[in-house]
Design a protein around this motif. Structure first.
Motif, PDB file in Angstrom:
ATOM      1  N   SER A   1     -41.827  23.175  32.361  1.00  0.00           N
ATOM      2  CA  SER A   1     -41.073  21.553  31.882  1.00  0.00           C
ATOM      3  C   SER A   1     -40.351  22.342  30.441  1.00  0.00           C
ATOM      4  O   SER A   1     -39.077  22.072  30.879  1.00  0.00           O
ATOM      5  CB  SER A   1     -42.475  21.247  31.364  1.00  0.00           C
ATOM      6  OG  SER A   1     -41.514  19.623  31.085  1.00  0.00           O
TER       7      SER A   1
ATOM      8  N   ALA B   1     -37.851  24.938  31.893  1.00  0.00           N
ATOM      9  CA  ALA B   1     -36.624  24.001  33.687  1.00  0.00           C
ATOM     10  C   ALA B   1     -35.718  22.917  32.433  1.00  0.00           C
ATOM     11  O   ALA B   1     -34.216  23.045  32.515  1.00  0.00           O
ATOM     12  CB  ALA B   1     -37.424  22.549  33.431  1.00  0.00           C
ATOM     13  N   ASP B   2     -35.857  22.625  31.428  1.00  0.00           N
ATOM     14  CA  ASP B   2     -35.368  21.950  30.818  1.00  0.00           C
ATOM     15  C   ASP B   2     -34.608  22.743  29.785  1.00  0.00           C
ATOM     16  O   ASP B   2     -32.917  22.792  29.681  1.00  0.00           O
ATOM     17  CB  ASP B   2     -36.147  21.275  28.677  1.00  0.00           C
ATOM     18  CG  ASP B   2     -35.316  20.224  28.333  1.00  0.00           C
ATOM     19  OD1 ASP B   2     -35.210  19.182  28.874  1.00  0.00           O
ATOM     20  OD2 ASP B   2     -34.452  20.450  26.949  1.00  0.00           O
TER      21      ASP B   2
ATOM     22  N   ARG C   1     -31.787  23.522  32.598  1.00  0.00           N
ATOM     23  CA  ARG C   1     -31.145  22.092  32.848  1.00  0.00           C
ATOM     24  C   ARG C   1     -31.156  22.312  34.333  1.00  0.00           C
ATOM     25  O   ARG C   1     -30.445  21.730  34.824  1.00  0.00           O
ATOM     26  CB  ARG C   1     -29.609  21.668  32.274  1.00  0.00           C
ATOM     27  CG  ARG C   1     -29.694  22.058  30.769  1.00  0.00           C
ATOM     28  CD  ARG C   1     -28.271  22.042  30.355  1.00  0.00           C
ATOM     29  NE  ARG C   1     -27.776  21.057  30.621  1.00  0.00           N
ATOM     30  CZ  ARG C   1     -27.467  19.615  29.231  1.00  0.00           C
ATOM     31  NH1 ARG C   1     -28.451  20.145  28.901  1.00  0.00           N
ATOM     32  NH2 ARG C   1     -26.597  18.627  30.181  1.00  0.00           N
ATOM     33  N   MET C   2     -32.230  22.737  34.936  1.00  0.00           N
ATOM     34  CA  MET C   2     -32.734  22.367  36.180  1.00  0.00           C
ATOM     35  C   MET C   2     -33.441  21.373  36.326  1.00  0.00           C
ATOM     36  O   MET C   2     -34.532  20.790  35.458  1.00  0.00           O
ATOM     37  CB  MET C   2     -33.397  23.766  36.551  1.00  0.00           C
ATOM     38  CG  MET C   2     -32.264  24.608  36.972  1.00  0.00           C
ATOM     39  SD  MET C   2     -33.247  25.367  37.973  1.00  0.00           S
ATOM     40  CE  MET C   2     -32.256  26.660  37.758  1.00  0.00           C
ATOM     41  N   PRO C   3     -33.712  20.894  37.948  1.00  0.00           N
ATOM     42  CA  PRO C   3     -35.009  19.482  37.474  1.00  0.00           C
ATOM     43  C   PRO C   3     -36.637  20.595  37.731  1.00  0.00           C
ATOM     44  O   PRO C   3     -35.964  21.234  38.139  1.00  0.00           O
ATOM     45  CB  PRO C   3     -34.614  19.401  39.223  1.00  0.00           C
ATOM     46  CG  PRO C   3     -33.367  20.153  39.481  1.00  0.00           C
ATOM     47  CD  PRO C   3     -32.752  21.336  38.623  1.00  0.00           C
ATOM     48  N   VAL C   4     -37.171  19.589  37.455  1.00  0.00           N
ATOM     49  CA  VAL C   4     -38.860  20.311  37.425  1.00  0.00           C
ATOM     50  C   VAL C   4     -39.775  19.620  38.079  1.00  0.00           C
ATOM     51  O   VAL C   4     -39.679  18.238  38.147  1.00  0.00           O
ATOM     52  CB  VAL C   4     -39.445  19.869  36.428  1.00  0.00           C
ATOM     53  CG1 VAL C   4     -39.764  18.934  35.517  1.00  0.00           C
ATOM     54  CG2 VAL C   4     -40.727  21.391  36.369  1.00  0.00           C
ATOM     55  N   ILE C   5     -40.180  19.681  38.847  1.00  0.00           N
ATOM     56  CA  ILE C   5     -41.267  19.371  39.891  1.00  0.00           C
ATOM     57  C   ILE C   5     -42.397  20.185  39.844  1.00  0.00           C
ATOM     58  O   ILE C   5     -43.263  21.201  39.706  1.00  0.00           O
ATOM     59  CB  ILE C   5     -41.488  19.308  41.106  1.00  0.00           C
ATOM     60  CG1 ILE C   5     -40.384  18.680  41.735  1.00  0.00           C
ATOM     61  CG2 ILE C   5     -42.520  18.240  41.817  1.00  0.00           C
ATOM     62  CD1 ILE C   5     -39.760  18.442  43.433  1.00  0.00           C
TER      63      ILE C   5
ATOM     64  N   SER D   1     -38.408  14.455  45.304  1.00  0.00           N
ATOM     65  CA  SER D   1     -37.459  15.362  46.185  1.00  0.00           C
ATOM     66  C   SER D   1     -36.214  16.108  44.689  1.00  0.00           C
ATOM     67  O   SER D   1     -36.239  15.152  44.291  1.00  0.00           O
ATOM     68  CB  SER D   1     -36.640  14.333  46.670  1.00  0.00           C
ATOM     69  OG  SER D   1     -35.743  15.245  47.345  1.00  0.00           O
ATOM     70  N   ALA D   2     -35.966  17.272  45.344  1.00  0.00           N
ATOM     71  CA  ALA D   2     -35.318  17.860  44.167  1.00  0.00           C
ATOM     72  C   ALA D   2     -34.073  18.774  44.932  1.00  0.00           C
ATOM     73  O   ALA D   2     -34.445  18.967  45.567  1.00  0.00           O
ATOM     74  CB  ALA D   2     -35.758  18.296  43.131  1.00  0.00           C
ATOM     75  N   PRO D   3     -33.064  18.760  44.300  1.00  0.00           N
ATOM     76  CA  PRO D   3     -31.871  19.904  44.903  1.00  0.00           C
ATOM     77  C   PRO D   3     -31.737  20.771  44.292  1.00  0.00           C
ATOM     78  O   PRO D   3     -32.480  20.974  43.162  1.00  0.00           O
ATOM     79  CB  PRO D   3     -29.960  19.158  44.637  1.00  0.00           C
ATOM     80  CG  PRO D   3     -30.429  18.490  43.081  1.00  0.00           C
ATOM     81  CD  PRO D   3     -32.177  17.740  43.467  1.00  0.00           C
TER      82      PRO D   3
ATOM     83  N   GLN E   1     -38.133  14.474  32.996  1.00  0.00           N
ATOM     84  CA  GLN E   1     -36.762  14.321  32.307  1.00  0.00           C
ATOM     85  C   GLN E   1     -36.326  13.567  31.661  1.00  0.00           C
ATOM     86  O   GLN E   1     -35.753  13.638  30.703  1.00  0.00           O
ATOM     87  CB  GLN E   1     -36.559  15.957  33.504  1.00  0.00           C
ATOM     88  CG  GLN E   1     -36.647  17.001  33.804  1.00  0.00           C
ATOM     89  CD  GLN E   1     -36.383  17.918  34.463  1.00  0.00           C
ATOM     90  OE1 GLN E   1     -36.210  17.558  35.818  1.00  0.00           O
ATOM     91  NE2 GLN E   1     -36.042  19.035  34.510  1.00  0.00           N
TER      92      GLN E   1
ATOM     93  N   PHE F   1     -29.079  16.370  34.849  1.00  0.00           N
ATOM     94  CA  PHE F   1     -30.133  17.187  35.728  1.00  0.00           C
ATOM     95  C   PHE F   1     -31.468  16.644  35.410  1.00  0.00           C
ATOM     96  O   PHE F   1     -32.118  16.556  36.269  1.00  0.00           O
ATOM     97  CB  PHE F   1     -30.162  18.190  34.900  1.00  0.00           C
ATOM     98  CG  PHE F   1     -30.284  17.944  33.650  1.00  0.00           C
ATOM     99  CD1 PHE F   1     -30.141  18.328  32.579  1.00  0.00           C
ATOM    100  CD2 PHE F   1     -32.038  19.045  33.852  1.00  0.00           C
ATOM    101  CE1 PHE F   1     -30.593  18.481  31.079  1.00  0.00           C
ATOM    102  CE2 PHE F   1     -32.936  19.104  32.257  1.00  0.00           C
ATOM    103  CZ  PHE F   1     -32.057  18.386  30.903  1.00  0.00           C
TER     104      PHE F   1
END
Lengths: 259, 319
Positions: free
Chosen positions: A130, A133-134, A137-141, A168-170, B70, B177
């Motif tokens: 996490s 990802a921050d 600057r990307m989505p995180v699952i 769901s995330a790109p 986020q 994001f």
């Protein structure tokens, strides 16, 4: 598809795990291996590459130089390349420092998917993805029990306290998989033989553009100040089953008036 | 100290764990504040006041409805900077760990996790954390502020008190994001059969069972003992046993009179859900399984042989 798998070298499981009372850090003198939870992340990466039909699986690690030996297990499973960030100035990095160093290393790779295992077996930490990802600057699952990648998106099922969520995330995205997501393969003999010949980059902090005050103790924001024995549970017994295990349990339950 | 406690919620209530952390914060700092983040969460503010919040910061926005981390990092980082909080506390959960990790990176703020207690020593906040399967207790600290702490489940009980609970609205600004990940569906599984939280005796199975079919051995033992069958996250995620039977961090927290763990390694996520059981018996083939470190009786052996024999012994005793 390019996949980066973040891995950690940890002390082997077993009774030898301990803290060093002098440095107040994990004792790294014993046998070492890859964090077992990372094997699920490597397996997930290999399956993604197979499904895509082409691509690359890169192992990324920060640790002492001998961590390369542990990383070879991942290469033996089928990963294509290893990147080890090793530097004396990185020793003692906490979450703030480690996430910064890994983010800089991952930026150089430009992966479509960054994978993590569900936790580190030595620190029980489950927060690094996490933080990374921050910084990216990307989505995180996280806590992923199942997932699919198609048409530039990932759809994942994850367990929370309230049941299962589908998210769901790109891409690009950071994914942390649970140990239920797959059964990691064992390295084949051929895999082990070829592991040593695969590209293995050993980089310093300077090589990846990390300022010395952003890593190690200087870049960290937490400290360990003291160690003490934990509160005791009282008398504990551990026995080997010699065929009378069930009888011994029965005697114990009767003694405690639980039957 | 100026402390902010993140309060997770399920839309209609705040879990006991989060309220416990809030009460603990209030005992260290009577001016502690709480953050409620979501959509339609204002009605939960009085609950926060009842358990120790002097101020309740409410961030309401449709973009905050999905319980994803986020967007919450965006809200909290801004709140911490604008209000100058020096400490941010979370009750551990899947969501809270992700929020805390992201916040740590965003603010370059130190994060200590798995804290079982918080104390002030020589004017400094110190966290107590057990490490390496609870074989050692570690004192941890922070070198800068803000400090971030993730508190282990069940560490603090909520304590009712009358706090001002002044409600303050928060302006919400979300990074691009942060909304890239989207919630598609929630599958909340309903409870079937007797609740494992109410049983006095639990027979629990982990991946060491080897197959879902082996749960029948545990069901027979539980029936003989008059107990219920519980499970671990690994077997639930693998589809071997239903989610309502799961013990641990993301499952139920249980404290029966007797907990018999079969083929369970005792990972920390499981341990936090059952460590307060009065008596713990475990059966595992791996002599190094961490569960032996907190079992009153540990048997190194094959559960497939031991469990059926034990069932027969219990049945014979009970007649």
């Amino acid at each position: 598809m390019k996949i980066a798998v973040c891995v950690k070298e940890v002390p082997d499981a077993g009774p030898a795990r301990r803290m060093d009372p002098d440095t107040l850090r994990a004792d790294r003198s014993g046998d070492r291996s890859l964090n077992p939870f990372d094997l699920n992340a490597i397996e997930a990466g290999l399956r993604l590459k197979d499904a895509a039909g082409d691509g690359e699986v890169v192992l990324v690690c920060m640790g002492p130089d001998r961590a390369l030996e542990s990383m070879r297990r991942g290469l033996g499973m089928g990963a294509d390349r290893a990147v080890l960030i090793t530097d004396e100035a990185a020793a003692g990095s906490d979450l703030v420092a480690t996430s910064y160093v890994l983010a800089r290393a991952l930026e150089r790779e430009g992966a479509d998917i960054v994978l993590f295992g569900q936790q580190a077996s030595d620190s029980d930490g489950a927060v690094l993805w996490s933080a990374v990802a921050d910084r990216l600057r990307m989505p995180v699952i996280s806590q992923i029990a199942e997932f699919d990648v198609a048409d530039g998106r990932v759809i994942a099922k994850r367990q929370t306290e309230f049941g299962y969520d589908r998210i769901s995330a790109p891409l690009p995205a950071v994914l942390a998989v649970s140990d239920a997501v797959n059964e990691p393969r064992f390295p084949s003999l051929k895999g082990i033989m070829s592991a040593k010949k695969k590209p293995q980059d050993v980089l310093s902090l300077a090589d990846i553009g990390v300022e010395p005050d952003r890593a190690g103790t200087a870049g960290s924001r937490t400290t360990v100040s003291a160690l003490s024995p934990p509160p005791s549970r009282g008398d504990m017994q551990k026995i080997e089953d010699d065929g009378s295990g069930a009888e011994k349990i029965m005697e114990f339950l009767l003694e405690r008036k639980l039957v | 100290m100026s402390t902010l406690v993140f309060l997770e919620h399920d839309g209609s209530s705040i879990p006991k764990g989060a309220l416990g952390v809030l009460s603990k914060a209030a005992s260290l700092d009577s001016d502690s504040a709480a953050a409620l983040v979501g959509s339609g969460v204002r009605e939960l503010a009085p609950e926060a006041a009842r358990f120790g919040a002097a101020r309740v910061f409410v961030a309401e926005d449709p973009q905050l409805e999905a319980p994803l981390p986020q967007t919450r990092v965006d809200v909290l980082s801004r709140l911490v900077q604008e209000q100058g909080f020096d400490t941010v506390l979370f009750a551990a959960s899947v969501l809270a760990a992700d929020v805390a990790g992201g916040l740590s990176a965003r603010l370059d703020a130190g994060l200590n996790w798995d804290l079982g207690d918080l104390v002030i020593e020589n004017g400094e906040l110190v966290g107590k954390r057990s490490a390496f399967g609870d074989t050692i207790l570690v004192d941890v600290g922070w070198t800068t502020t803000p400090r971030i702490g993730l508190i282990r489940s069940g560490s603090f009980d909520p304590a009712e008190q009358s706090s001002a609970g002044e409600v303050i609205d928060v302006d919400v600004a979300i990074e691009d994001f942060s909304t890239a990940a989207a919630l598609v569906a929630r599958d909340q599984e309903e409870q079937a059969g007797p609740s494992i939280e109410e049983a006095d005796i639990l027979v629990s199975g982990g991946r060491g069972l080897g197959s879902p079919e082996a749960f029948s051995l545990l069901e027979e033992l539980a029936a003989a003992l008059g107990g219920a069958v519980a499970s671990t996250r690994a077997v639930v995620d693998s589809g071997w046993y239903p989610y309502p039977t799961q013990v641990g961090q993301t499952g139920k927290v249980v404290s029966p009179k007797l907990y018999i763990g079969c083929g369970i390694s005792g990972a920390i996520q499981h341990k936090v859900g059952m460590q307060t059981s009065q008596t713990i018996v475990s059966i595992n083939k791996d002599p190094h399984a961490p569960i032996f470190d907190f079992s009153d009786l540990g048997v190194v052996g094959d559960l497939h042989e031991i469990v059926p024999k034990l069932t027969e012994l219990v049945k014979a005793r009970r007649g």
